[in-house]
Design a protein around this motif. Structure first.
Motif, PDB file in Angstrom:
ATOM      1  N   PHE A  28       1.325  20.273 -23.247  1.00 45.14           N
ATOM      2  CA  PHE A  28       0.907  18.911 -22.559  1.00 45.14           C
ATOM      3  C   PHE A  28       0.753  19.028 -21.075  1.00 45.14           C
ATOM      4  O   PHE A  28      -0.175  18.481 -20.489  1.00 45.14           O
ATOM      5  CB  PHE A  28       1.316  17.753 -22.944  1.00 45.14           C
ATOM      6  N   TRP A  29       1.824  19.704 -20.421  1.00 44.09           N
ATOM      7  CA  TRP A  29       1.686  19.905 -19.112  1.00 44.09           C
ATOM      8  C   TRP A  29       1.747  21.341 -18.882  1.00 44.09           C
ATOM      9  O   TRP A  29       2.685  21.993 -18.842  1.00 44.09           O
ATOM     10  CB  TRP A  29       3.173  19.356 -18.589  1.00 44.09           C
ATOM     11  N   GLY A  30       0.309  21.832 -18.639  1.00 51.43           N
ATOM     12  CA  GLY A  30       0.290  23.391 -18.488  1.00 51.43           C
ATOM     13  C   GLY A  30       0.660  23.953 -19.990  1.00 51.43           C
ATOM     14  O   GLY A  30      -0.135  23.674 -20.737  1.00 51.43           O
TER      15      GLY A  30
ATOM     16  N   ASP B 120       0.802  24.575 -11.126  1.00 57.26           N
ATOM     17  CA  ASP B 120      -0.556  24.656 -11.116  1.00 57.26           C
ATOM     18  C   ASP B 120      -1.225  23.546 -11.455  1.00 57.26           C
ATOM     19  O   ASP B 120      -2.351  23.367 -12.000  1.00 57.26           O
ATOM     20  CB  ASP B 120      -1.158  25.877 -12.259  1.00 57.26           C
ATOM     21  N   ASP B 121      -0.676  22.465 -10.790  1.00 60.18           N
ATOM     22  CA  ASP B 121      -1.504  21.110 -10.908  1.00 60.18           C
ATOM     23  C   ASP B 121      -1.303  20.357  -9.611  1.00 60.18           C
ATOM     24  O   ASP B 121      -0.005  20.256  -9.095  1.00 60.18           O
ATOM     25  CB  ASP B 121      -0.536  20.315 -11.966  1.00 60.18           C
ATOM     26  N   ASP B 122      -2.159  20.232  -8.694  1.00 56.21           N
ATOM     27  CA  ASP B 122      -2.114  19.801  -7.576  1.00 56.21           C
ATOM     28  C   ASP B 122      -1.320  18.171  -7.583  1.00 56.21           C
ATOM     29  O   ASP B 122      -0.911  17.895  -6.541  1.00 56.21           O
ATOM     30  CB  ASP B 122      -3.656  19.577  -6.866  1.00 56.21           C
ATOM     31  N   ASN B 123      -1.679  17.723  -8.583  1.00 62.58           N
ATOM     32  CA  ASN B 123      -1.219  16.175  -8.777  1.00 62.58           C
ATOM     33  C   ASN B 123       0.252  16.199  -8.727  1.00 62.58           C
ATOM     34  O   ASN B 123       0.774  14.965  -8.895  1.00 62.58           O
ATOM     35  CB  ASN B 123      -1.743  15.441  -9.688  1.00 62.58           C
ATOM     36  N   ALA B 124       0.961  17.324  -8.994  1.00 58.67           N
ATOM     37  CA  ALA B 124       2.329  17.480  -9.167  1.00 58.67           C
ATOM     38  C   ALA B 124       3.128  18.243  -8.239  1.00 58.67           C
ATOM     39  O   ALA B 124       4.274  18.619  -8.087  1.00 58.67           O
ATOM     40  CB  ALA B 124       2.784  17.927 -10.601  1.00 58.67           C
ATOM     41  N   GLU B 125       2.398  18.536  -7.227  1.00 58.39           N
ATOM     42  CA  GLU B 125       2.885  19.297  -6.033  1.00 58.39           C
ATOM     43  C   GLU B 125       4.006  18.455  -5.095  1.00 58.39           C
ATOM     44  O   GLU B 125       3.931  17.224  -5.136  1.00 58.39           O
ATOM     45  CB  GLU B 125       1.947  19.854  -5.077  1.00 58.39           C
TER      46      GLU B 125
ATOM     47  N   ALA C 169      10.485  11.661  -0.583  1.00 59.16           N
ATOM     48  CA  ALA C 169      10.290  13.171  -0.986  1.00 59.16           C
ATOM     49  C   ALA C 169      10.264  13.322  -2.418  1.00 59.16           C
ATOM     50  O   ALA C 169      11.458  13.074  -3.077  1.00 59.16           O
ATOM     51  CB  ALA C 169      11.355  14.044  -0.145  1.00 59.16           C
ATOM     52  N   LEU C 170       9.118  14.015  -3.183  1.00 59.09           N
ATOM     53  CA  LEU C 170       9.115  14.053  -4.490  1.00 59.09           C
ATOM     54  C   LEU C 170       8.865  15.554  -4.637  1.00 59.09           C
ATOM     55  O   LEU C 170       8.005  16.353  -4.181  1.00 59.09           O
ATOM     56  CB  LEU C 170       8.178  13.338  -5.146  1.00 59.09           C
ATOM     57  N   ALA C 171       9.437  15.936  -5.957  1.00 60.10           N
ATOM     58  CA  ALA C 171       8.914  17.269  -6.409  1.00 60.10           C
ATOM     59  C   ALA C 171       9.023  17.408  -8.219  1.00 60.10           C
ATOM     60  O   ALA C 171       9.914  16.674  -8.686  1.00 60.10           O
ATOM     61  CB  ALA C 171      10.019  18.406  -5.920  1.00 60.10           C
ATOM     62  N   THR C 172       8.389  18.161  -8.497  1.00 60.22           N
ATOM     63  CA  THR C 172       8.228  18.348  -9.990  1.00 60.22           C
ATOM     64  C   THR C 172       8.468  19.669 -10.668  1.00 60.22           C
ATOM     65  O   THR C 172       8.297  20.553  -9.637  1.00 60.22           O
ATOM     66  CB  THR C 172       7.258  17.742 -10.830  1.00 60.22           C
TER      67      THR C 172
ATOM     68  N   VAL D  56       0.894  -1.171  -0.044  1.00 54.16           N
ATOM     69  CA  VAL D  56       0.075  -0.093  -0.099  1.00 54.16           C
ATOM     70  C   VAL D  56       0.882   1.308   0.154  1.00 54.16           C
ATOM     71  O   VAL D  56       1.929   1.037   0.590  1.00 54.16           O
ATOM     72  CB  VAL D  56      -0.904   0.161   1.159  1.00 54.16           C
ATOM     73  N   ILE D  57       0.305   2.215  -0.559  1.00 52.38           N
ATOM     74  CA  ILE D  57       1.173   3.450  -0.671  1.00 52.38           C
ATOM     75  C   ILE D  57       0.295   4.688  -0.537  1.00 52.38           C
ATOM     76  O   ILE D  57      -1.029   4.653  -0.870  1.00 52.38           O
ATOM     77  CB  ILE D  57       1.976   3.671  -1.924  1.00 52.38           C
ATOM     78  N   SER D  58       0.856   5.753   0.197  1.00 52.53           N
ATOM     79  CA  SER D  58      -0.278   6.792   0.548  1.00 52.53           C
ATOM     80  C   SER D  58      -0.585   7.675  -0.656  1.00 52.53           C
ATOM     81  O   SER D  58      -1.433   8.489  -0.575  1.00 52.53           O
ATOM     82  CB  SER D  58       0.545   7.812   1.554  1.00 52.53           C
ATOM     83  N   ASP D  59       0.125   7.717  -1.769  1.00 54.00           N
ATOM     84  CA  ASP D  59      -0.175   8.166  -2.945  1.00 54.00           C
ATOM     85  C   ASP D  59       0.684   7.843  -3.886  1.00 54.00           C
ATOM     86  O   ASP D  59       1.955   7.700  -3.923  1.00 54.00           O
ATOM     87  CB  ASP D  59       0.146  10.079  -2.788  1.00 54.00           C
ATOM     88  N   TYR D  60      -0.006   7.094  -4.973  1.00 54.20           N
ATOM     89  CA  TYR D  60       1.028   6.638  -6.277  1.00 54.20           C
ATOM     90  C   TYR D  60       1.141   7.637  -7.227  1.00 54.20           C
ATOM     91  O   TYR D  60       0.267   8.336  -7.824  1.00 54.20           O
ATOM     92  CB  TYR D  60      -0.285   5.658  -6.896  1.00 54.20           C
ATOM     93  N   ARG D  61       2.613   7.716  -7.217  1.00 56.42           N
ATOM     94  CA  ARG D  61       3.235   8.826  -8.171  1.00 56.42           C
ATOM     95  C   ARG D  61       4.108   8.182  -9.147  1.00 56.42           C
ATOM     96  O   ARG D  61       4.607   7.048  -8.921  1.00 56.42           O
ATOM     97  CB  ARG D  61       4.011   9.753  -7.216  1.00 56.42           C
ATOM     98  N   TYR D  62       3.896   8.658 -10.447  1.00 52.68           N
ATOM     99  CA  TYR D  62       4.834   8.176 -11.479  1.00 52.68           C
ATOM    100  C   TYR D  62       5.296   9.336 -11.896  1.00 52.68           C
ATOM    101  O   TYR D  62       4.904  10.501 -12.417  1.00 52.68           O
ATOM    102  CB  TYR D  62       3.630   7.465 -12.454  1.00 52.68           C
ATOM    103  N   ASN D  63       6.927   9.241 -11.884  1.00 52.30           N
ATOM    104  CA  ASN D  63       7.700  10.409 -12.341  1.00 52.30           C
ATOM    105  C   ASN D  63       7.088  11.559 -11.682  1.00 52.30           C
ATOM    106  O   ASN D  63       7.135  12.724 -12.190  1.00 52.30           O
ATOM    107  CB  ASN D  63       7.752  10.705 -13.870  1.00 52.30           C
ATOM    108  N   GLY D  64       6.653  11.565 -10.489  1.00 50.46           N
ATOM    109  CA  GLY D  64       6.347  12.922  -9.637  1.00 50.46           C
ATOM    110  C   GLY D  64       4.938  12.958  -9.616  1.00 50.46           C
ATOM    111  O   GLY D  64       4.327  13.989  -9.085  1.00 50.46           O
TER     112      GLY D  64
END
Length: 225
Positions: A173-175, A207-212, A200-203, A27-35
């Motif tokens: 594509f990203w913003g 302006d995208d909550d899913n990439a904060e 700990a991840l960052a991108t 289990v994982i608290s948030d499934y992130r792929y490349n951030g």
């Protein structure tokens, strides 16, 4: 806690047996792929089933719940086949094909796409990989990402630093960008047969909550036979 499919090649190279199967659930608290969150910042339950042969051939299945805004996607199932070759002591070349498949409702398979990857792992525990898809996200876009990963071991802890650059041929594509960068630092440790990992991840996506920036905790259990 999603393992990139290339990780299967490193596992395959280390096996002393002619062939081996392994499985993992977690289990994982948030499934992130490349951030970027694949669950809209919600937890995920994930599982993997892997096969590896002493020849260097490997194959795997990996699954997780997933959700993308504006779609009915609820489940992701990835497949991989590849071959890894030890060309020198602790130096491994790897290449393969992965597919990303999505389920949950009508037309969710429109998001499916294939990906080719090639990489090398060096004696310094440094890995360099390149991934390419001609139909990223099922949108008909050419996309690639390159990644640099470094492992460090200290007593019972495994530290990893990973950085990626992702780019497509669609300018917005990203913003308002066609590319972004992602960096991740993690520490992992096993205890009582269970693995714990904090990342700990960052991108550079704006302006995208899913990439904060985010701290992500994963807990998993693995078996092999």
């Amino acid at each position: 806690m999603k393992k990139s499919l290339l990780a299967l090649s490193l596992y395959a190279c280390a096996l002393p047996a002619l062939a081996e199967m392994s499985a993992e659930v977690g289990v994982i608290s948030d499934y992130r792929y490349n951030g970027v969150s694949q669950t809209e910042q919600n937890p995920a339950v994930q599982a993997a089933l892997n096969y590896s042969h002493d020849s260097g051939f490997y194959a795997g299945l990996w699954g997780s719940n997933a959700h993308f805004s504006g779609t009915k996607v609820s489940t992701e199932l990835d497949t991989s086949v590849g071959y890894s070759l030890a060309v020198a002591e602790n130096t491994v070349l790897d290449a393969g094909l992965a597919t990303y498949n999505y389920f949950g409702g009508k037309d969710t398979d429109a998001n499916n796409y294939p990906e080719l990857y090639v990489g090398v792992t060096l004696p310094s525990n440094t890995s360099i990989y390149a991934h390419y898809s001609h139909d990223y996200g099922g949108a008909g876009l050419s996309s690639y990402f390159v990644e640099l990963s470094q492992d460090y071991e200290w007593e019972e802890y495994l530290f990893n630093v990973r950085a990626t650059h992702t780019q497509t041929d669609q300018d917005d594509f990203w913003g308002d960008k066609n590319s972004y960068q992602h960096i991740e630092a993690s520490v992992a440790r096993g205890w009582q047969g269970v693995d714990f990992k904090l990342s700990a991840l960052a991108t550079t996506i704006e302006d995208d909550d899913n990439a904060e920036p985010m701290l992500v905790l994963g807990i998993s259990k693995a078996w092999s036979w």
